[in-house]
Scaffold this active site. Structure first.
Site, PDB file in Angstrom:
ATOM      1  N   GLU A 128       0.735  -1.294   0.006  1.00 10.01           N
ATOM      2  CA  GLU A 128      -0.093   0.101  -0.110  1.00 10.01           C
ATOM      3  C   GLU A 128       0.890   1.223  -0.067  1.00 10.01           C
ATOM      4  OE1 GLU A 128      -2.475  -0.557   3.505  1.00 10.01           O
ATOM      5  OE2 GLU A 128      -0.705   0.240   4.718  1.00 10.01           O
ATOM      6  N   PRO A 129       1.594   1.422  -0.967  1.00  4.21           N
ATOM      7  CA  PRO A 129       2.363   2.694  -1.129  1.00  4.21           C
ATOM      8  C   PRO A 129       1.682   3.935  -1.338  1.00  4.21           C
ATOM      9  CG  PRO A 129       2.480   1.314  -3.255  1.00  4.21           C
ATOM     10  CD  PRO A 129       1.617   0.582  -2.399  1.00  4.21           C
ATOM     11  N   GLY A 130       2.356   4.894  -0.877  1.00  4.73           N
ATOM     12  CA  GLY A 130       1.822   6.302  -1.131  1.00  4.73           C
ATOM     13  C   GLY A 130       2.841   6.955  -1.949  1.00  4.73           C
ATOM     14  N   ARG A 131       3.889   7.229  -1.509  1.00  8.10           N
ATOM     15  CA  ARG A 131       5.082   8.136  -1.980  1.00  8.10           C
ATOM     16  C   ARG A 131       5.489   7.568  -3.304  1.00  8.10           C
ATOM     17  NH1 ARG A 131       8.594  10.562   1.362  1.00  8.10           N
ATOM     18  NH2 ARG A 131       7.728   9.280   3.244  1.00  8.10           N
ATOM     19  N   TYR A 181      10.668  17.702   8.559  1.00  9.16           N
ATOM     20  CA  TYR A 181      11.592  16.364   8.600  1.00  9.16           C
ATOM     21  C   TYR A 181      13.095  16.931   8.050  1.00  9.16           C
ATOM     22  CZ  TYR A 181       6.989  14.102   8.040  1.00  9.16           C
ATOM     23  OH  TYR A 181       5.655  13.698   7.979  1.00  9.16           O
ATOM     24  N   CYS A 218       5.875  33.227   9.126  1.00 10.79           N
ATOM     25  CA  CYS A 218       6.829  33.938  10.510  1.00 10.79           C
ATOM     26  C   CYS A 218       7.271  33.107  11.376  1.00 10.79           C
ATOM     27  CB  CYS A 218       5.948  35.133  10.961  1.00 10.79           C
ATOM     28  SG  CYS A 218       5.228  36.137   9.963  1.00 10.79           S
ATOM     29  N   GLU A 219       8.195  32.102  10.731  1.00 11.47           N
ATOM     30  CA  GLU A 219       8.666  30.857  11.601  1.00 11.47           C
ATOM     31  C   GLU A 219      10.170  30.764  11.244  1.00 11.47           C
ATOM     32  OE1 GLU A 219       7.300  29.071  13.978  1.00 11.47           O
ATOM     33  OE2 GLU A 219       5.326  29.525  13.566  1.00 11.47           O
ATOM     34  N   TYR A 270       2.522  13.839   0.186  1.00 10.78           N
ATOM     35  CA  TYR A 270       2.703  14.516   1.209  1.00 10.78           C
ATOM     36  C   TYR A 270       2.946  15.965   1.229  1.00 10.78           C
ATOM     37  CZ  TYR A 270       2.983   9.756   2.559  1.00 10.78           C
ATOM     38  OH  TYR A 270       2.520   8.359   2.549  1.00 10.78           O
TER      39      TYR A 270
HETATM   40  N1  LLP Z   1       0.007   2.554   4.840  1.00 15.18           N
HETATM   41  C1  LLP Z   1      -0.109   3.187   6.102  1.00 15.18           C
HETATM   42  C2  LLP Z   1      -1.041   2.580   7.207  1.00 15.18           C
HETATM   43  C3  LLP Z   1       0.504   4.535   6.348  1.00 15.18           C
HETATM   44  O1  LLP Z   1       0.496   5.121   7.326  1.00 15.18           O
HETATM   45  C4  LLP Z   1       1.210   4.929   5.120  1.00 15.18           C
HETATM   46  C5  LLP Z   1       2.006   6.365   5.509  1.00 15.18           C
HETATM   47  C6  LLP Z   1       1.323   4.386   3.980  1.00 15.18           C
HETATM   48  C7  LLP Z   1       0.845   3.026   3.996  1.00 15.18           C
HETATM   49  C8  LLP Z   1       2.313   4.820   2.815  1.00 15.18           C
HETATM   50  O2  LLP Z   1       3.527   5.055   3.070  1.00 15.18           O
HETATM   51  P1  LLP Z   1       4.623   5.444   1.952  1.00 15.18           P
HETATM   52  O3  LLP Z   1       4.383   4.247   0.897  1.00 15.18           O
HETATM   53  O4  LLP Z   1       4.227   6.860   1.506  1.00 15.18           O
HETATM   54  O5  LLP Z   1       5.646   5.493   2.624  1.00 15.18           O
HETATM   55  N2  LLP Z   1       4.382  12.637   5.765  1.00 15.18           N
HETATM   56  C9  LLP Z   1       5.338  11.759   5.453  1.00 15.18           C
HETATM   57  C10 LLP Z   1       5.179  10.286   5.325  1.00 15.18           C
HETATM   58  C11 LLP Z   1       4.370   9.609   6.390  1.00 15.18           C
HETATM   59  C12 LLP Z   1       3.856   8.421   5.957  1.00 15.18           C
HETATM   60  C13 LLP Z   1       2.582   8.218   6.967  1.00 15.18           C
HETATM   61  N3  LLP Z   1       2.229   6.634   6.614  1.00 15.18           N
HETATM   62  C14 LLP Z   1       6.466  12.269   4.519  1.00 15.18           C
HETATM   63  O6  LLP Z   1       6.255  13.409   4.179  1.00 15.18           O
HETATM   64  O7  LLP Z   1       7.379  11.750   4.241  1.00 15.18           O
END
Ligand code: LLP
Length: 432
Positions: free
Chosen positions: A285-288, A327, A354-355, A384
């Site tokens: 379940e990727p996002g990035r 980060y 202003c930070e 993100y």
């Molecule tokens: N599944 C779950 C349950 C998650 O909590 C997350 C991300 C993902 C999948 C997707 O993860 P990825 O494939 O994107 O690594 N805000 C941070 C990233 C936080 C990710 C939170 N959970 C950033 O900007 O790098």
């Protein structure tokens, strides 16, 4: 005409001008204003297809669920739904986005962190796949309302990321159930009438080591394998989370996804054999990995302050792109015009908030003589980026545009002051 950023050939340098999936960055800014999030539709599809086809070479019952939190714009989610992705949702609102786009409930996974009892009930009623990360949540499941499938988020005891804030497992992590609780969790769910099970982990984000994924697979299987055997339960799916890293810096290598897939599947097969478990569905379940490098943030230089260090102020800030402030994340910056100039001059690129932490980069080398009105592009912001933006300092959020082979589509309008104030209620005694 050359592509200049890793394998992202949708980003082109055409005679020194940035072109994104066939659209000139300058023309996009002229049309839609600044700052502006721009996403390449072709790149998103390509990322999805690369991932799915690579894993399916080794394991045909492999499925991608998109982590909606990475980018919740329904136009983006729809592209991935069209490609065949299921959806990993962190709240009911995200499941609602998935539902509204035609993703069936059996392809929506609800992994809520410290969820309310009402949200669990609603997920069960809507037949969304429930992924519990706390054994106590089991108390909310009674025999009259047993979910068809139930999964637990397990903390396998280890997590990884280049950034401490992006490690989600191991000791001290707030996520998931401990290895010592796993047998109880599945036994109790079985006692309450659940008949089909999944197991899930999500241990860190932006991981670059291809061998890591097999390593955590081994840890997870050595926890769940004996439990499946002992309880005689059916394991329908194993979800190994997201975490796939992308190169943010010019010298970062791209993740060897073929190696990830091969090693993960080899490990999975070996462990299934060891514990005598039939092959379940394998989910990631990727996002990035799917959307980060498809997104660019276009900004305009607002002013310069020259001194010992030169501050280059742009019209976006930590309110627009939070990752550097939160980060200390690196985002590559390129001018959208005159791209062939040498990067000889160090700048502290800052926003208007202003930070002190509203700093995109310290001493970043960019072409000399940048001036107000010039445009800068921040790369790899598709994950993100907009989703973590805010209205801090009374700043309306940016607009979002989707581009595809030279066509541009506005997919979220720019906010204005009214959008910031439209939920505000002033009590009567303060109105005079
Ligand atoms: N599944 C779950 C349950 C998650 O909590 C997350 C991300 C993902 C999948 C997707 O993860 P990825 O494939 O994107 O690594 N805000 C941070 C990233 C936080 C990710 C939170 N959970 C950033 O900007 O790098």
């Amino acid at each position: 005409m050359t592509h200049f950023w890793h394998s992202v050939h949708q980003l082109q340098n055409v005679d020194g001008n940035l072109v994104i999936d066939g659209c000139s960055a300058s023309a996009l800014m002229e049309r839609y204003g600044s700052p502006l999030y721009v996403y390449s539709e072709n790149r998103i599809r390509e990322n999805f297809r690369r991932l799915q086809s690579t894993f399916r070479k080794y394991y045909s019952n492999y499925h991608v669920f998109f982590a909606v939190k990475a980018n919740n714009n329904p136009a983006i989610v729809k592209i991935l739904a069209e490609e065949g992705a299921g959806m990993d949702c962190s709240c009911l609102e995200e499941t609602e986005i998935a539902r509204s786009l035609g993703v069936e409930s059996g392809r929506q996974l609800f992994t809520a962190v410290f969820p309310t009892p009402a949200s669990i009930q609603e997920a069960i009623d809507r037949r969304i796949i429930l992924n519990l990360e706390n054994v106590r949540d089991l108390e909310l499941i009674n025999e009259e309302n047993t979910p068809e499938v139930l999964s637990f988020r397990v903390n396998p005891g280890m997590g990884s990321s280049g950034k401490e804030g992006l490690i989600f497992a191991g000791p001290n992590a707030k996520f998931g159930i401990q290895a010592s609780e796993v047998e109880y969790a599945y036994a109790e769910a079985k006692r309450r009438g659940v008949t089909r099970f999944g197991v899930h982990m999500m241990t860190g984000s932006n991981v670059h080591d291809p061998l890591y994924f097999a390593e955590i697979m081994e840890m997870l299987m050595d926890i769940i394998g004996p439990v499946v055997q002992k309880l005689g339960i059916t394991l329908e799916f194993i979800n190994i989370g997201g975490s796939l890293g992308v190169p943010y810096q010019p010298e970062d290598p791209e993740l060897d996804i073929d190696k990830v897939a091969r090693c993960v599947v080899d490990m999975l097969r070996a462990k299934l054999k060891e514990y005598d478990i039939p092959e379940p569905m394998l989910i990631q379940e990727p996002g990035r990995y799917l959307v980060a490098d498809a997104g660019v943030l276009l900004t305009t230089v607002s002013s310069l302050k020259e001194g010992e260090t030169t501050f280059l102020g742009v019209d976006a800030g930590m309110n627009t792109l939070l990752r550097p402030a939160l980060y200390d994340s690196y985002h590559h910056i390129v001018p959208t015009n005159g791209m062939d100039r040498k990067n000889t001059c160090p700048y502290n690129v800052v926003g208007q908030i202003c930070e002190n932490t509203d700093l995109f980069s310290k001493g970043r080398k960019l072409p000399e003589k940048l001036k107000p009105g010039d445009h800068l592009a921040f790369l790899d912001v598709g994950a993100y980026g907009y989703g973590m933006s805010s209205q801090y300092n009374t700043r309306p959020r940016a607009a979002e545009v989707l581009v595809n082979d030279g066509e541009a589509y506005l997919i979220r309008k720019r906010e204005n002051l009214e959008d910031i104030l439209n939920k505000v209620i002033i009590p009567e005694h303060l109105t005079t």
